[in-house]
Design an enzyme around this catalytic site. Structure first.
Site, PDB file in Angstrom:
ATOM      1  N   ASP A 105      48.671  49.273  41.655  1.00  0.00           N
ATOM      2  CA  ASP A 105      48.729  47.815  41.577  1.00  0.00           C
ATOM      3  C   ASP A 105      48.317  47.333  40.180  1.00  0.00           C
ATOM      4  OD1 ASP A 105      49.430  47.674  44.237  1.00  0.00           O
ATOM      5  OD2 ASP A 105      47.365  47.374  44.919  1.00  0.00           O
TER       6      ASP A 105
HETATM    7  N1  URA Z   1      46.357  51.503  47.261  1.00  0.00           N
HETATM    8  C1  URA Z   1      46.272  50.211  46.872  1.00  0.00           C
HETATM    9  O1  URA Z   1      45.961  49.355  47.661  1.00  0.00           O
HETATM   10  N2  URA Z   1      46.559  49.926  45.584  1.00  0.00           N
HETATM   11  C2  URA Z   1      46.899  50.849  44.688  1.00  0.00           C
HETATM   12  O2  URA Z   1      47.133  50.509  43.529  1.00  0.00           O
HETATM   13  C3  URA Z   1      46.992  52.187  45.102  1.00  0.00           C
HETATM   14  C4  URA Z   1      46.715  52.485  46.398  1.00  0.00           C
END
Ligand code: URA
Length: 243
Positions: A105
Protein backbone atom coordinates in the site's frame (compact mmCIF):
# COMPACT_ATOMS: atom_id res chain seq x y z
CA UNK A 1 19.27 -13.60 -20.77
CA UNK A 2 21.18 -16.84 -21.10
CA UNK A 3 18.41 -19.40 -21.35
CA UNK A 4 16.52 -20.04 -24.56
CA UNK A 5 13.24 -18.21 -24.88
CA UNK A 6 10.57 -17.91 -27.50
CA UNK A 7 11.22 -15.17 -30.01
CA UNK A 8 7.85 -13.45 -29.47
CA UNK A 9 8.44 -13.37 -25.71
CA UNK A 10 11.89 -11.82 -26.12
CA UNK A 11 10.39 -9.23 -28.49
CA UNK A 12 7.64 -8.40 -26.01
CA UNK A 13 10.15 -8.14 -23.14
CA UNK A 14 12.26 -5.78 -25.22
CA UNK A 15 9.23 -3.53 -25.64
CA UNK A 16 8.81 -4.11 -29.40
CA UNK A 17 5.10 -4.89 -29.09
CA UNK A 18 2.72 -7.11 -27.15
CA UNK A 19 3.36 -10.85 -27.44
CA UNK A 20 0.38 -11.20 -29.77
CA UNK A 21 1.51 -8.39 -32.04
CA UNK A 22 5.05 -9.78 -32.00
CA UNK A 23 3.66 -13.10 -33.25
CA UNK A 24 2.02 -11.27 -36.13
CA UNK A 25 5.29 -9.53 -36.95
CA UNK A 26 7.06 -12.90 -37.02
CA UNK A 27 4.42 -14.45 -39.27
CA UNK A 28 4.58 -11.47 -41.61
CA UNK A 29 8.31 -12.08 -42.09
CA UNK A 30 9.36 -8.81 -40.40
CA UNK A 31 11.75 -10.50 -37.99
CA UNK A 32 15.30 -11.67 -38.58
CA UNK A 33 17.48 -13.68 -36.23
CA UNK A 34 21.20 -13.53 -36.99
CA UNK A 35 20.47 -12.39 -40.55
CA UNK A 36 17.80 -15.01 -41.38
CA UNK A 37 14.08 -14.28 -41.56
CA UNK A 38 12.24 -16.44 -39.02
CA UNK A 39 8.52 -17.07 -39.46
CA UNK A 40 8.23 -19.90 -36.97
CA UNK A 41 6.42 -18.93 -33.75
CA UNK A 42 8.09 -21.46 -31.47
CA UNK A 43 11.58 -20.33 -32.51
CA UNK A 44 13.91 -20.10 -29.51
CA UNK A 45 16.60 -17.48 -29.07
CA UNK A 46 19.14 -16.66 -26.41
CA UNK A 47 20.98 -13.56 -25.20
CA UNK A 48 23.67 -13.58 -27.88
CA UNK A 49 21.30 -13.75 -30.85
CA UNK A 50 20.90 -10.63 -33.00
CA UNK A 51 17.23 -9.94 -33.54
CA UNK A 52 16.07 -7.35 -36.04
CA UNK A 53 12.48 -6.18 -36.50
CA UNK A 54 11.90 -4.40 -39.81
CA UNK A 55 15.67 -4.12 -40.09
CA UNK A 56 16.11 -2.51 -36.66
CA UNK A 57 18.17 -4.29 -34.04
CA UNK A 58 16.27 -4.80 -30.79
CA UNK A 59 17.85 -4.50 -27.40
CA UNK A 60 17.33 -7.67 -25.40
CA UNK A 61 16.83 -6.91 -21.75
CA UNK A 62 18.96 -8.61 -19.14
CA UNK A 63 16.91 -10.17 -16.37
CA UNK A 64 17.17 -7.99 -13.28
CA UNK A 65 15.91 -8.61 -9.77
CA UNK A 66 16.10 -5.85 -7.18
CA UNK A 67 15.29 -5.91 -3.51
CA UNK A 68 13.91 -2.47 -2.72
CA UNK A 69 13.19 -0.89 0.66
CA UNK A 70 10.02 0.95 -0.21
CA UNK A 71 9.46 4.10 1.83
CA UNK A 72 6.02 5.04 3.12
CA UNK A 73 4.14 7.44 0.80
CA UNK A 74 5.18 5.80 -2.45
CA UNK A 75 2.97 3.98 -4.95
CA UNK A 76 3.90 0.38 -5.89
CA UNK A 77 3.62 1.12 -9.56
CA UNK A 78 5.71 2.44 -12.42
CA UNK A 79 3.54 5.51 -12.93
CA UNK A 80 0.71 7.29 -11.16
CA UNK A 81 -1.99 9.35 -12.79
CA UNK A 82 -1.99 11.77 -9.85
CA UNK A 83 1.77 12.21 -10.22
CA UNK A 84 2.58 10.86 -6.78
CA UNK A 85 5.95 9.32 -6.11
CA UNK A 86 6.30 5.77 -7.50
CA UNK A 87 8.79 3.01 -6.73
CA UNK A 88 10.67 3.35 -10.00
CA UNK A 89 11.48 7.01 -9.17
CA UNK A 90 14.01 5.54 -6.73
CA UNK A 91 15.72 3.27 -9.24
CA UNK A 92 18.68 4.98 -10.86
CA UNK A 93 21.35 3.70 -13.27
CA UNK A 94 19.28 0.73 -14.40
CA UNK A 95 18.32 0.52 -18.05
CA UNK A 96 15.87 -2.36 -17.79
CA UNK A 97 12.21 -1.56 -17.29
CA UNK A 98 11.38 -3.03 -13.93
CA UNK A 99 8.05 -3.43 -12.24
CA UNK A 100 7.08 -4.49 -8.73
CA UNK A 101 6.26 -8.08 -7.79
CA UNK A 102 2.90 -7.53 -6.12
CA UNK A 103 2.04 -4.41 -4.20
CA UNK A 104 2.53 -2.68 -0.92
CA UNK A 105 0.00 0.00 0.00
CA UNK A 106 0.94 3.67 -0.42
CA UNK A 107 1.32 3.99 3.36
CA UNK A 108 3.12 0.65 3.85
CA UNK A 109 6.91 0.53 3.87
CA UNK A 110 9.27 -2.37 3.44
CA UNK A 111 10.53 -5.11 1.24
CA UNK A 112 9.44 -5.09 -2.37
CA UNK A 113 11.03 -7.01 -5.22
CA UNK A 114 11.28 -5.34 -8.62
CA UNK A 115 12.03 -7.28 -11.77
CA UNK A 116 11.57 -7.48 -15.53
CA UNK A 117 11.17 -11.27 -15.37
CA UNK A 118 7.46 -11.89 -15.82
CA UNK A 119 7.66 -15.64 -15.20
CA UNK A 120 9.47 -15.10 -11.93
CA UNK A 121 6.97 -12.42 -10.87
CA UNK A 122 4.01 -14.67 -11.66
CA UNK A 123 5.49 -17.52 -9.67
CA UNK A 124 6.15 -15.33 -6.65
CA UNK A 125 2.61 -13.93 -6.72
CA UNK A 126 0.69 -17.09 -7.52
CA UNK A 127 -1.38 -18.17 -4.48
CA UNK A 128 -0.44 -21.79 -5.13
CA UNK A 129 3.20 -21.19 -4.21
CA UNK A 130 2.50 -19.71 -0.77
CA UNK A 131 5.54 -17.48 -0.39
CA UNK A 132 5.69 -16.30 3.24
CA UNK A 133 5.62 -12.56 3.87
CA UNK A 134 6.20 -11.12 7.32
CA UNK A 135 4.78 -7.78 8.40
CA UNK A 136 5.17 -5.64 11.50
CA UNK A 137 1.92 -3.89 12.34
CA UNK A 138 1.49 -1.11 14.87
CA UNK A 139 -2.14 -1.30 15.95
CA UNK A 140 -4.38 0.88 18.06
CA UNK A 141 -5.53 -1.86 20.43
CA UNK A 142 -4.22 -4.55 22.74
CA UNK A 143 -5.26 -7.74 21.01
CA UNK A 144 -7.00 -10.35 23.15
CA UNK A 145 -5.77 -13.94 23.17
CA UNK A 146 -8.93 -15.10 21.42
CA UNK A 147 -8.45 -12.50 18.68
CA UNK A 148 -4.91 -13.72 18.06
CA UNK A 149 -6.27 -17.27 17.97
CA UNK A 150 -8.79 -16.20 15.30
CA UNK A 151 -6.01 -14.80 13.11
CA UNK A 152 -3.99 -17.96 13.65
CA UNK A 153 -6.91 -20.15 12.70
CA UNK A 154 -7.80 -18.15 9.59
CA UNK A 155 -10.15 -15.25 10.06
CA UNK A 156 -13.26 -14.63 8.00
CA UNK A 157 -13.11 -11.32 6.13
CA UNK A 158 -15.79 -9.61 4.08
CA UNK A 159 -14.86 -11.16 0.74
CA UNK A 160 -12.86 -14.27 1.68
CA UNK A 161 -11.50 -16.25 4.58
CA UNK A 162 -7.84 -15.52 5.22
CA UNK A 163 -5.56 -18.54 5.51
CA UNK A 164 -4.08 -19.23 8.97
CA UNK A 165 -1.43 -16.64 9.90
CA UNK A 166 1.54 -16.84 12.23
CA UNK A 167 1.09 -14.09 14.81
CA UNK A 168 3.25 -12.80 17.65
CA UNK A 169 2.57 -9.79 19.83
CA UNK A 170 5.97 -8.12 20.15
CA UNK A 171 5.02 -5.38 22.58
CA UNK A 172 2.04 -3.80 24.26
CA UNK A 173 1.59 -0.26 25.56
CA UNK A 174 -1.34 -0.47 27.92
CA UNK A 175 -1.28 3.25 28.68
CA UNK A 176 -1.66 4.22 25.05
CA UNK A 177 -3.69 1.12 24.18
CA UNK A 178 -1.36 0.20 21.33
CA UNK A 179 0.54 -2.91 20.35
CA UNK A 180 3.16 -4.05 17.87
CA UNK A 181 2.39 -7.36 16.23
CA UNK A 182 4.37 -9.53 13.82
CA UNK A 183 2.23 -11.35 11.28
CA UNK A 184 3.30 -13.86 8.66
CA UNK A 185 0.95 -14.70 5.80
CA UNK A 186 1.42 -16.40 2.47
CA UNK A 187 -1.48 -14.83 0.64
CA UNK A 188 -1.35 -11.43 -0.97
CA UNK A 189 -4.85 -9.98 -1.12
CA UNK A 190 -5.19 -6.22 -1.31
CA UNK A 191 -4.97 -4.64 2.16
CA UNK A 192 -5.01 -8.12 3.66
CA UNK A 193 -3.15 -7.42 6.89
CA UNK A 194 -5.15 -4.26 7.56
CA UNK A 195 -8.38 -6.14 6.89
CA UNK A 196 -7.35 -8.99 9.19
CA UNK A 197 -6.80 -6.55 12.06
CA UNK A 198 -9.96 -4.70 11.18
CA UNK A 199 -11.80 -8.01 11.62
CA UNK A 200 -10.63 -8.15 15.26
CA UNK A 201 -11.54 -4.48 15.82
CA UNK A 202 -8.04 -3.00 15.56
CA UNK A 203 -6.78 -0.33 13.20
CA UNK A 204 -3.30 -0.61 11.72
CA UNK A 205 -1.54 2.72 12.30
CA UNK A 206 1.69 1.67 10.62
CA UNK A 207 2.62 -1.32 8.53
CA UNK A 208 5.93 -2.52 7.20
CA UNK A 209 7.00 -5.67 5.42
CA UNK A 210 10.15 -7.03 7.01
CA UNK A 211 10.57 -10.33 5.23
CA UNK A 212 9.79 -11.96 1.91
CA UNK A 213 10.46 -15.70 2.12
CA UNK A 214 14.05 -15.70 3.48
CA UNK A 215 14.88 -12.17 2.26
CA UNK A 216 15.20 -9.35 4.77
CA UNK A 217 15.93 -5.62 4.58
CA UNK A 218 19.32 -6.05 6.27
CA UNK A 219 21.87 -3.53 5.06
CA UNK A 220 19.35 -1.25 3.34
CA UNK A 221 17.90 2.08 4.40
CA UNK A 222 14.49 3.26 3.31
CA UNK A 223 14.59 4.16 -0.42
CA UNK A 224 17.65 2.00 -1.13
CA UNK A 225 17.90 -1.15 -3.21
CA UNK A 226 20.30 -3.89 -4.17
CA UNK A 227 20.45 -6.61 -6.79
CA UNK A 228 19.39 -10.04 -5.69
CA UNK A 229 22.19 -12.56 -6.24
CA UNK A 230 21.69 -15.53 -8.58
CA UNK A 231 21.70 -17.75 -5.52
CA UNK A 232 18.88 -15.75 -3.94
CA UNK A 233 16.78 -15.79 -7.13
CA UNK A 234 17.33 -19.52 -7.55
CA UNK A 235 16.49 -20.20 -3.93
CA UNK A 236 13.24 -18.21 -4.19
CA UNK A 237 12.30 -20.26 -7.25
CA UNK A 238 13.38 -23.50 -5.62
CA UNK A 239 11.30 -22.74 -2.55
CA UNK A 240 8.20 -22.29 -4.69
CA UNK A 241 8.82 -25.74 -6.16
CA UNK A 242 9.00 -27.35 -2.74
CA UNK A 243 5.57 -26.07 -1.77
N1 URA B 1 -1.42 -5.95 3.76
C1 URA B 1 -1.88 -4.68 3.80
O1 URA B 1 -2.91 -4.41 4.37
N2 URA B 1 -1.16 -3.73 3.15
C2 URA B 1 -0.03 -3.99 2.51
O2 URA B 1 0.58 -3.07 1.96
C3 URA B 1 0.44 -5.31 2.48
C4 URA B 1 -0.28 -6.27 3.11
Amino acid sequence: MTKQERLQKVMANAGVASRRKSEELIQQGSVEVNGEVVKELGFKVSGGDKIKVDGKLIHQQEKRYLLFYKPRGVISSVKDEKDRSVVTDYIKDINERLYPVGRLDYDTSGLLILTNDGDFANKMMHPRYKVNKTYIAKINAIPKKEDIAKLEKGIKLKKYKAAPARVKVLSEDRLKNKAIVRVTIHEGHNHQVKDMFDAIGAKVDKLSREKYDFLTLDGLNSGEYRDLSNTEVNLLLKNTKNL
